[in-house]
Motif scaffolding. Structure first.
Motif, short mmCIF file in Angstrom:
data_model
loop_
_atom_site.label_atom_id
_atom_site.label_comp_id
_atom_site.label_asym_id
_atom_site.label_seq_id
_atom_site.Cartn_x
_atom_site.Cartn_y
_atom_site.Cartn_z
N LEU A 1 8.63 3.38 3.87
CA LEU A 1 8.75 3.92 5.23
C LEU A 1 9.81 3.17 6.05
CD1 LEU A 1 4.92 4.31 5.97
CD2 LEU A 1 6.55 6.10 5.33
N ALA A 2 10.41 2.16 5.45
CA ALA A 2 11.33 1.30 6.22
C ALA A 2 12.69 1.95 6.43
CB ALA A 2 11.51 -0.02 5.49
N ASP A 3 13.34 1.54 7.52
CA ASP A 3 14.76 1.87 7.71
C ASP A 3 15.61 0.72 7.18
OD1 ASP A 3 14.86 4.44 9.40
OD2 ASP A 3 13.29 3.25 10.34
N ALA B 1 2.78 -17.29 5.76
CA ALA B 1 3.19 -16.30 4.74
C ALA B 1 2.24 -15.09 4.73
CB ALA B 1 3.31 -16.92 3.35
N SER B 2 1.64 -14.80 5.87
CA SER B 2 0.78 -13.60 5.95
C SER B 2 1.66 -12.34 5.87
CB SER B 2 0.00 -13.61 7.26
OG SER B 2 0.90 -13.66 8.36
N VAL B 3 1.01 -11.24 5.51
CA VAL B 3 1.76 -9.99 5.30
C VAL B 3 1.19 -8.93 6.24
CG1 VAL B 3 2.32 -8.20 3.60
CG2 VAL B 3 2.19 -10.60 2.89
N ASP B 4 2.05 -8.40 7.10
CA ASP B 4 1.61 -7.37 8.05
C ASP B 4 1.21 -6.09 7.30
OD1 ASP B 4 1.96 -8.82 10.38
OD2 ASP B 4 4.03 -8.15 10.69
N PRO B 5 0.35 -5.26 7.91
CA PRO B 5 0.00 -3.99 7.28
C PRO B 5 1.15 -2.99 7.44
CG PRO B 5 -1.17 -4.26 9.36
CD PRO B 5 -0.37 -5.50 9.17
N VAL B 6 2.12 -3.13 6.55
CA VAL B 6 3.40 -2.44 6.74
C VAL B 6 3.23 -0.92 6.71
CG1 VAL B 6 5.72 -2.14 5.81
CG2 VAL B 6 4.67 -4.39 5.80
N ARG B 7 2.34 -0.43 5.82
CA ARG B 7 2.24 1.04 5.74
C ARG B 7 1.70 1.62 7.05
NH1 ARG B 7 0.14 2.72 0.31
NH2 ARG B 7 2.33 2.56 -0.26
N ILE C 1 10.60 5.65 15.53
CA ILE C 1 11.03 4.28 15.85
C ILE C 1 11.52 3.62 14.56
CG2 ILE C 1 10.21 2.04 16.73
CD1 ILE C 1 7.90 3.63 18.09
N TRP C 2 12.58 2.86 14.67
CA TRP C 2 13.16 2.16 13.50
C TRP C 2 12.16 1.13 12.98
CZ3 TRP C 2 18.36 2.51 11.58
CH2 TRP C 2 18.71 1.54 10.65
N LEU C 3 11.94 1.11 11.68
CA LEU C 3 11.10 0.07 11.08
C LEU C 3 11.97 -0.90 10.29
CD1 LEU C 3 8.45 -1.30 10.21
CD2 LEU C 3 8.29 0.35 8.34
N HIS C 4 12.00 -2.13 10.77
CA HIS C 4 12.68 -3.19 10.01
C HIS C 4 11.62 -4.08 9.39
CE1 HIS C 4 15.64 -6.25 8.92
NE2 HIS C 4 14.81 -7.16 9.43
N ARG D 1 17.37 -5.05 -5.80
CA ARG D 1 16.63 -3.84 -5.37
C ARG D 1 15.70 -3.36 -6.48
NH1 ARG D 1 16.49 1.10 -6.55
NH2 ARG D 1 18.28 1.02 -7.95
N GLN D 2 16.23 -3.32 -7.70
CA GLN D 2 15.39 -2.87 -8.81
C GLN D 2 14.25 -3.86 -9.06
OE1 GLN D 2 17.85 -2.10 -12.33
NE2 GLN D 2 19.52 -1.60 -10.96
N TRP D 3 14.57 -5.14 -9.01
CA TRP D 3 13.56 -6.17 -9.30
C TRP D 3 12.39 -6.10 -8.33
CZ3 TRP D 3 16.73 -11.30 -10.44
CH2 TRP D 3 17.07 -11.33 -11.80
N VAL D 4 12.69 -5.85 -7.04
CA VAL D 4 11.59 -5.85 -6.06
C VAL D 4 10.99 -4.46 -5.89
CG1 VAL D 4 12.48 -7.85 -4.80
CG2 VAL D 4 13.09 -5.54 -4.02
N GLY D 5 11.51 -3.49 -6.65
CA GLY D 5 10.91 -2.16 -6.66
C GLY D 5 11.20 -1.33 -5.42
N LEU D 6 12.41 -1.48 -4.90
CA LEU D 6 12.80 -0.72 -3.71
C LEU D 6 13.50 0.56 -4.16
CD1 LEU D 6 12.81 -1.18 -0.61
CD2 LEU D 6 14.99 -2.36 -0.89
N SER D 7 13.29 1.65 -3.45
CA SER D 7 13.83 2.92 -3.91
C SER D 7 15.36 2.97 -3.84
CB SER D 7 13.22 4.08 -3.11
OG SER D 7 14.14 4.58 -2.20
#
Ligand code: PLP
Length: 510
Positions: free
Chosen positions: A302-304, A258-264, A275-278, A140-146
Motif C-alpha cells: 500500500l506504500a507510495d 525496533a517496534s513495527v507499526d501496523p502498516v496495513r 494520503i501518501w504513505l511513506h 527489492r527482490q530480497w525484501v519481497g517488494l513488488s
C-alpha cells in the motif's frame, strides 16, 4: 598500527601524483594497517573518555604549508585519531543499531576509491548507473517488494524521506515545484507519524517549507506501535479545520525499540483519504529478508515510498540508503530540471540518476553494495541477521533471570531495551517480560522514578566511560532504559555475555 614499518618518503613528484612504486608500497602498508586494525580492534578501548578538545589540542591550527609524507600522516592516525574514536566496529560496541563493518565491505570501499567517478548521468559513467539499478533491484527482490517499486541510492534515510515527502507535497499541492508554497491559496499540509518515529520527518518538513509543527505525532500503543484509531481521528479533525493531510510516515523498526507499526491498517487509512504513505524501514527493512520476519513487510503493497538502509542491516558500509517509490517517474517529475528534449549530456532512454534528487554529483555507492552482497549472498545475509536475532533473544533470557532488571519492551529484531529496577534478588519476585500482557504505564511515585532513571543512565555512562563496552539509553513511557543494538558481525555470544556481566557488575557497585 603494529608491525608497520617506518620509512622515509619522498615528496609527491613535481606537480603530479606519487610515483607508482612508492604508491604501491604505501598501499601495501595501508593494507597491513587495515588488516591489523581489524585483527586487533579488541585491544582498543571501545570509546575514549577524554574531555572535549583533547584531539584538537594535538592537531596544528594552521593547514600545512608544505606536503608531508604518508607514513607521518598514518602515525598521527595511530596516535591521535584512533584513540579519539568511538569504535563502532568493536565487538563490544552495543550501541545504536550495531554497525555492519565487514571485510568484504571494506574491500568494496577500497575498490571504489581509485575509480572516483561521478554517477550523475548514464553517460558520465554507464557502469555506475547500471550497477546502481541492478543492486537496488536485487535488494527489492530480497525484501519481497513488488516490481512496481524502483529505487534510488542516497546517503541516508533522512535524505530519502525528504525526497519522498517532496513528491507527496507536489501531489498534494500541484505545481509547488514551480510556484512554491507561499503567496498561493494552498492549505497547510500535514504529515502524521508516531511518537516513536525518527526525527527525520521533522527535518524533511523544515527543509521542504512545510514547517515542523505540521508533523503531527500520533500516540503509540503499549507496544510502541502507532495507534491507528488516533491517526484516523486526527485526520478527520484536521480536515474539519481546513488542514490538508499530505502524508503518513509508518515505521518498520523504530529507533528506540525496533517496534513495527501496523502498516496495513495505516495504509488503508491512507488509501481511503488519498494520503501518501511513506514507510520508514531504515532499520527493519533488511529483516524482511529473513523468512521468519517476512511479516514485517505486511502492508508494503500500500506504500507510495519506502526507505531501507542497507548500511544499517544489509551489511553495506555507511553510507548507503535506498528510497523506493511506486512509479519512480513521480520522483523524476519533481527533481528533473532539464526537459527531455534539451539534454545534451544524457541518453534519454537510460536512467540519469541526477534526475531523481537534489544532488548532481553522486558517488559510485553501488560498487561496495555489489561487492558485499556477492560476497555474502542472500543466505549469508540471512544467516547473519538470524544470529543477531538469536543473540537479542539470549540477552532477554539473561535479563529475565536477574530480578534486579526488567525487559522494557518486546524485543524486536536486534534491539533489546531493559531497565535496572534495583530489587533485592532475595526478596523481590521478578516479572519476566513474557508474563506481561503489555508494557504497563509507569505508576511508581516520581521520586522513585527519577532515582531509577538516574541509576540506569549512570550505568550506561559508567560503562561507556570505562571503554570496556558501549551501549545507549532511551526513554520509554517516561522511564529511562538501557538499550542494546546488535548488528556487528564481530560481536559473538561471548562478547554479549561479557557485556551483560559488565552491566550486572556496574549495577551491583552503584
Ligand atoms: C527508524 C529510523 N529512521 C531513520 C533514521 C535516520 O537514518 P539516517 O542516519 O540514514 O538518516 C534512523 C536513524 O537511526 C532511524 O532509526
Amino acid at each position: 598500527m603494529q608491525g608497520r614499518q617506518q620509512e622515509s618518503r619522498s615528496e609527491l613528484s613535481g606537480f603530479g601524483d606519487t610515483p607508482t612504486e612508492e604508491f604501491r608500497k604505501q598501499l601495501h602498508e595501508l593494507a597491513d594497517w587495515i588488516a591489523d586494525f581489524r585483527e586487533h580492534i579488541e585491544r582498543l578501548r571501545v570509546a575514549p573518555n577524554d574531555k572535549p578538545g583533547v584531539i584538537r589540542e594535538q592537531l596544528p591550527k594552521r593547514a600545512p604549508e608544505e606536503g608531508e609524507p604518508f607514513d607521518k600522516i598514518l602515525t598521527d592516525v595511530d596516535n591521535i585519531i584512533v584513540p579519539g574514536m568511538v569504535h563502532w566496529s568493536h565487538p563490544m560496541f552495543l550501541g545504536y543499531f550495531g554497525w555492519t563493518s565487514t571485510a568484504p565491505g571494506i574491500l568494496g570501499e577500497v575498490l571504489t576509491a581509485p575509480l572516483n567517478v561521478n554517477a550523475m548521468t548514464w553517460r558520465t559513467c554507464p557502469a555506475a548507473t547500471e550497477l546502481e539499478t541492478i543492486v537496488v533491484d536485487w535488494l527489492r527482490q530480497w525484501v519481497g517488494l513488488s516490481e512496481q517499486f524502483e529505487g534510488v541510492v542516497y546517503d541516508t534515510a533522512s535524505v530519502g524521506i525528504m525526497h519522498a515527502l517532496a513528491v507527496a507535497r507536489e501531489e498534494a499541492a500541484p505545481e509547488t515545484r514551480k510556484l512554491g508554497l507561499t503567496g498561493r491559496d494552498t492549505p497547510r499540509l500535514r504529515i502524521y507519524t508516531s511518537d516513536q518515529a525518527h526525527s527525520s520527518a521533522e527535518k524533511a518538513a523544515i527543509a521542504l517549507g512545510l514547517g515542523e509543527e505540521n508533523v503531527i505525532r500520533i500516540p503509540s500503543d503499549d507496544h510502541f506501535r502507532m495507534d491507528v484509531n488516533s491517526l484516523g481521528q486526527r485526520i478527520v479533525e484536521d480536515r474539519q479545520n481546513d488542514l490538508q493531510p499530505m502524508a503518513v510516515v509508518a515505521t518498520v523498526g523504530t529507533t528506540s525499540t525496533a517496534s513495527v507499526d501496523p502498516v496495513r491498517d495505516i495504509g488503508n487509512v491512507c488509501r481511503e483519504g488519498k494520503i501518501w504513505l511513506h514507510i520508514d524501514a531504515a532499520y527493519g527493512g533488511g529483516f524482511a529478508m529473513v523468512p521468519e520476519y517476512e511479516w514485517v513487510r505486511q502492508g508494503w503493497e500500500l506504500a507510495d515510498s519506502i526507505v531501507i538502509n542497507p548500511h544499517k542491516t544489509v551489511f553495506v558500509p555507511l553510507d548507503f540508503s535506498v528510497l523506493y517509490v511506486r512509479d519512480l517517474v513521480r520522483l523524476q517529475r519533481v527533481f528533473s530540471l532539464v526537459p527531455e528534449y534539451l539534454r545534451g549530456d544524457t541518453v534519454e532512454t537510460e536512467r540519469n540518476y541526477m534526475d531523481y534528487g537534489i544532488q548532481l554529483g553522486r558517488k559510485f555507492r553501488a560498487l561496495k553494495a555489489w561487492v558485499i552482497w556477492r560476497s555474502l549472498g542472500r543466505t549469508g545475509v540471512v544467516a547473519r541477521l538470524r544470529e543477531q536475532i538469536r543473540l537479542a533473544n539470549l540477552l532477554v533470557e539473561w535479563v529475565e533471570k536477574d530480578d534486579r532488571f526488567e525487559v522494557s519492551a518486546q524485543p524486536s529484531m536486534g534491539v533489546v531495551c531493559f531497565r535496572f529496577i534495583g530489587r533485592d534478588p532475595a526478596t523481590a519476585g521478578g516479572r519476566p517480560f513474557s508474563a506481561w500482557p503489555v508494557v504497563a504505564p509507569y505508576q511508581a511515585d516520581r521520586s522513585t522514578e527519577s532515582k531509577f532513571d538516574r541509576l540506569n543512565s549512570d550505568i550506561v555512562e559508567q560503562i561507556n566511560a570505562s571503554g570496556r563496552a558501549y551501549l545507549t539509553q532511551t526513554r520509554l513511557h517516561g522511564r529511562t532504559v538501557m538499550r542494546i543494538g546488535l548488528g556487528n558481525v564481530l560481536t559473538t555470544e561471548e562478547h554479549l555475555r561479557k557485556g551483560w556481566e559488565i552491566i550486572q557488575e556496574v549495577a551491583t557497585n552503584l
